[in-house]
Design an enzyme around this catalytic site. Structure first.
Site, PDB file in Angstrom:
ATOM      1  CG  ASP A  78       4.347   5.629   7.638  1.00  0.00           C
ATOM      2  OD1 ASP A  78       5.190   6.533   7.845  1.00  0.00           O
ATOM      3  OD2 ASP A  78       3.929   4.883   8.537  1.00  0.00           O
ATOM      4  CG  HIS A 226      -0.369   6.077   4.750  1.00  0.00           C
ATOM      5  ND1 HIS A 226      -1.119   6.345   5.880  1.00  0.00           N
ATOM      6  CD2 HIS A 226       0.351   4.953   5.026  1.00  0.00           C
ATOM      7  CE1 HIS A 226      -0.872   5.404   6.795  1.00  0.00           C
ATOM      8  NE2 HIS A 226       0.012   4.559   6.314  1.00  0.00           N
TER       9      HIS A 226
HETATM   10 ZN   LIG Z   1       2.846   1.458   6.427  1.00  0.00          ZN
END
Ligand SMILES: [Zn+2]
Length: 287
Positions: A78, A226
């Site tokens: 993400d 991430h």
């Molecule tokens: Zn996010």
């Protein structure tokens, strides 16, 4: 459960191997079948996901998840793209010939279109994560819809083609109305089954320990990471080696080639046509 210490793994990456995966990054999408490295993890299978059958997946937020077998994982990243860290993540994935799904922030995609295209060139899928990462259950619905649509438009523009009909809410902060709208538009909303808590500062070794312990407990799942986090980019090579040594299988999710869509609302979403990639022939899940 043991895993190789990070320092020992650094020695695995010889100069020749680094050069080879640099070539792989620049070339056609990496696939297990034509992987340059005989001991690579590789993508075990491709799962076609029809948003109509799987409108919401991920046990952290929803009662349903993808039909993964024991020891199967889906890798998702993400908040990117940010070249400094995303490129390291792409290199680690290419070195192991595995594909992942990236949920992009629209303004990052607009600022870094070359990195968006590098993600796609690696055979990965691109999903959406709003324009500016607003927490959508804290703003008005028109504002939330604008965040969603601006993000999709920016991602598609950076890619130069429509991305996948996969969406993830920032902070998993959905509302029943937004979920219904996305479902009506033919989007699959991704939550996650487990994560590395990589929004908390920690060393790559600490993060590896945390993530592998959680995976050992759950045994399978959609993993949230991430690609904007340096600690995650630093951890990833060791985590992928851990998956290989412990017989985990990476599943690459792609949208169903011909998703069933009701008449979409006036939106950037309505322009979606699934990207056909011959290397991603749909497979029938066996569970
Ligand atoms: Zn996010």
């Amino acid at each position: 459960m043991q895993w190789p210490p990070m320092r020992r793994l650094e020695g695995v990456m010889t100069g020749a191997r680094l050069a080879l995966f640099a070539i792989a990054l620049l070339g056609s999408p990496a696939r297990a079948a034509d992987c340059l490295y005989s001991d690579a993890l590789g993508t075990a299978r491709v799962m076609s996901v029809d948003p109509k059958a799987f409108p919401r997946v991920g046990l952290k937020s929803f009662p349903q998840t993808l039909p993964l077998a024991d020891k199967e994982v889906v890798l998702t990243f993400d908040d990117g793209p940010l070249p400094a860290t995303t490129n390291k993540v792409l290199a680690a994935l290419a070195a192991e010939c595995v594909q992942a799904t990236f949920f992009l922030i629209g303004q990052n995609a607009k600022a870094n279109p070359q990195t968006v295209r590098a993600i796609a060139a690696g055979g990965h899928d691109i999903g959406h994560h709003t324009w500016s990462h607003r927490i959508l259950n804290r703003v008005s619905e028109p504002h939330a819809l604008d965040e969603i649509d601006r993000g999709i438009a920016a991602d598609d523009a950076a890619l130069g083609a429509p991305a996948t009909p996969f969406f993830r809410f920032p902070g998993f902060a959905s509302t029943p109305s937004l979920l219904a709208r996305l479902q009506a538009r033919g989007f699959a909303v991704f939550g996650a089954d487990l994560w590395a808590s990589d929004w908390n500062p920690m060393t790559p070794d600490q993060q590896l320990h945390l993530l592998t312990a959680r995976l050992e407990q759950d045994g399978r799942g959609i993993i949230l990471l991430h690609d904007t986090k340096r600690q995650t980019a630093a951890m990833l090579p060791a985590f992928l080696r851990y998956l290989k040594r412990n017989n985990y299988k990476v599943v690459h999710v792609v949208p169903s080639p011909e998703p069933s869509r009701s008449t979409p609302e006036k939106s950037a979403v309505s322009r979606f046509r699934p990207r056909r990639n011959p290397s991603h022939a749909p497979v029938t899940t066996n569970n």
